[in-house]
Write a protein that holds these residues in place. Structure first.
Motif, PDB file in Angstrom:
ATOM      1  N   ALA A   5       0.817  -1.212   0.000  1.00 11.75           N
ATOM      2  CA  ALA A   5       0.000   0.000   0.000  1.00 11.75           C
ATOM      3  C   ALA A   5       0.851   1.262   0.000  1.00 11.75           C
ATOM      4  O   ALA A   5       0.420   2.310  -0.479  1.00 11.75           O
ATOM      5  CB  ALA A   5      -0.931   0.010   1.215  1.00 11.75           C
ATOM      6  N   HIS A  60      -5.065  -2.186  -2.650  1.00 11.69           N
ATOM      7  CA  HIS A  60      -4.710  -1.764  -1.286  1.00 11.69           C
ATOM      8  C   HIS A  60      -5.184  -0.341  -1.017  1.00 11.69           C
ATOM      9  O   HIS A  60      -4.646   0.356  -0.153  1.00 11.69           O
ATOM     10  CB  HIS A  60      -3.198  -1.868  -1.061  1.00 11.69           C
ATOM     11  CG  HIS A  60      -2.743  -3.278  -0.895  1.00 11.69           C
ATOM     12  ND1 HIS A  60      -2.781  -3.931   0.305  1.00 11.69           N
ATOM     13  CD2 HIS A  60      -2.274  -4.166  -1.797  1.00 11.69           C
ATOM     14  CE1 HIS A  60      -2.336  -5.166   0.143  1.00 11.69           C
ATOM     15  NE2 HIS A  60      -2.036  -5.330  -1.124  1.00 11.69           N
ATOM     16  N   LEU A  83     -12.865  -1.662  -1.367  1.00  9.13           N
ATOM     17  CA  LEU A  83     -11.623  -1.495  -2.121  1.00  9.13           C
ATOM     18  C   LEU A  83     -11.891  -0.740  -3.420  1.00  9.13           C
ATOM     19  O   LEU A  83     -12.992  -0.819  -3.984  1.00  9.13           O
ATOM     20  CB  LEU A  83     -10.999  -2.853  -2.441  1.00  9.13           C
ATOM     21  CG  LEU A  83     -10.443  -3.636  -1.257  1.00  9.13           C
ATOM     22  CD1 LEU A  83      -9.973  -5.010  -1.713  1.00  9.13           C
ATOM     23  CD2 LEU A  83      -9.324  -2.872  -0.566  1.00  9.13           C
ATOM     24  N   VAL A 145      -4.220  -0.767   4.054  1.00  2.00           N
ATOM     25  CA  VAL A 145      -4.947  -0.074   2.988  1.00  2.00           C
ATOM     26  C   VAL A 145      -4.760   1.435   3.113  1.00  2.00           C
ATOM     27  O   VAL A 145      -4.601   1.968   4.211  1.00  2.00           O
ATOM     28  CB  VAL A 145      -6.453  -0.408   2.979  1.00  2.00           C
ATOM     29  CG1 VAL A 145      -6.700  -1.846   2.588  1.00  2.00           C
ATOM     30  CG2 VAL A 145      -7.104  -0.089   4.313  1.00  2.00           C
TER      31      VAL A 145
END
Length: 177
Positions: A5, A60, A83, A145
C-alpha cells in the motif's frame, strides 16, 4: 516496514502530523494506532490518479462513501468502505442493513458538512459515532490499505483490522458480483 500500500510515498506516524489531517480525523486517531500519513498533491487525491502517481495498487486502496437512507421520515447516514477495485451493493446489502426503503449517496455539500471533512478526502476515521461504518470483508483481507485523511492534501495508510475496530464498524460482504 514497507507494505504494498505504501507505494513510493514516505509515511509518518499520523499522530506526529495532525497538520495533515482534518480535525475529526486527528481526534479519532487513538482508535487506529497503525495510522501513518503522507502528504500528496491534492490534484491527485482521487483514487485512480493517486494509485497511478504514487505506485499504490488499487487492491490496497479503500474508498469511503457516505450514504443516506430514509424510513418513516427518519434519515439514516452511514459510511461504506470498499476497495477501489470493487463496487458496493448500495441498493441491496447496504439498504437492507440500514433497514431503509430508499438509499442514495449523500449530496457532496451534506457529506462535507456532516463529516467535517473535505470532499474527496472523507474517511471512516473520525465520523460521527452514531453512524454505522460498513466495511467490506475484502478490505480486511487486503491487510494495509490507503484511505482518506479528511483532506485532499494527504492520505492515511492503516492496518485494515483497525478499521473493523472503529465505533459502529460492521464487516459485511458489500461488493457487487
Amino acid at each position: 516496514m514497507s507494505t504494498p500500500a505504501d507505494g513510493n510515498l514516505s509515511w509518518t506516524p499520523a499522530g506526529e502530523r495532525p497538520d495533515l489531517l482534518a480535525e475529526p480525523v486527528a481526534a479519532g486517531l487513538a482508535i487506529v494506532p497503525s495510522a501513518r500519513v503522507a502528504e500528496i498533491d491534492p490534484d491527485l487525491a482521487d483514487t485512480a490518479a493517486f494509485c497511478e502517481a504514487y505506485d499504490s495498487p488499487p487492491s490496497h486502496s479503500a474508498n469511503c462513501v457516505v450514504v443516506a437512507g430514509k424510513r418513516a421520515g427518519e434519515v439514516r447516514h452511514a459510511a461504506v468502505l470498499v476497495l477501489a477495485t470493487d463496487r458496493a451493493d448500495i441498493n441491496g446489502v447496504v439498504r437492507r442493513h440500514l433497514d431503509v426503503r430508499k438509499i442514495s449517496f449523500a449530496p457532496m455539500e451534506q457529506a462535507v458538512e456532516l463529516t467535517g471533512m473535505e470532499y474527496g478526502g472523507i474517511t471512516p476515521v473520525g465520523l460521527p459515532e452514531d453512524w454505522p461504518v460498513l466495511v467490506d470483508a475484502r478490505v480486511l483481507a487486503a491487510g494495509d490499505v490507503v484511505i482518506g485523511s479528511g483532506v485532499r492534501t494527504s492520505k492515511l495508510v492503516v492496518a485494515a483490522a483497525d478499521l473493523a475496530a472503529l465505533p459502529g464498524a460492521v464487516v459485511l460482504d458489500l461488493t457487487l458480483g
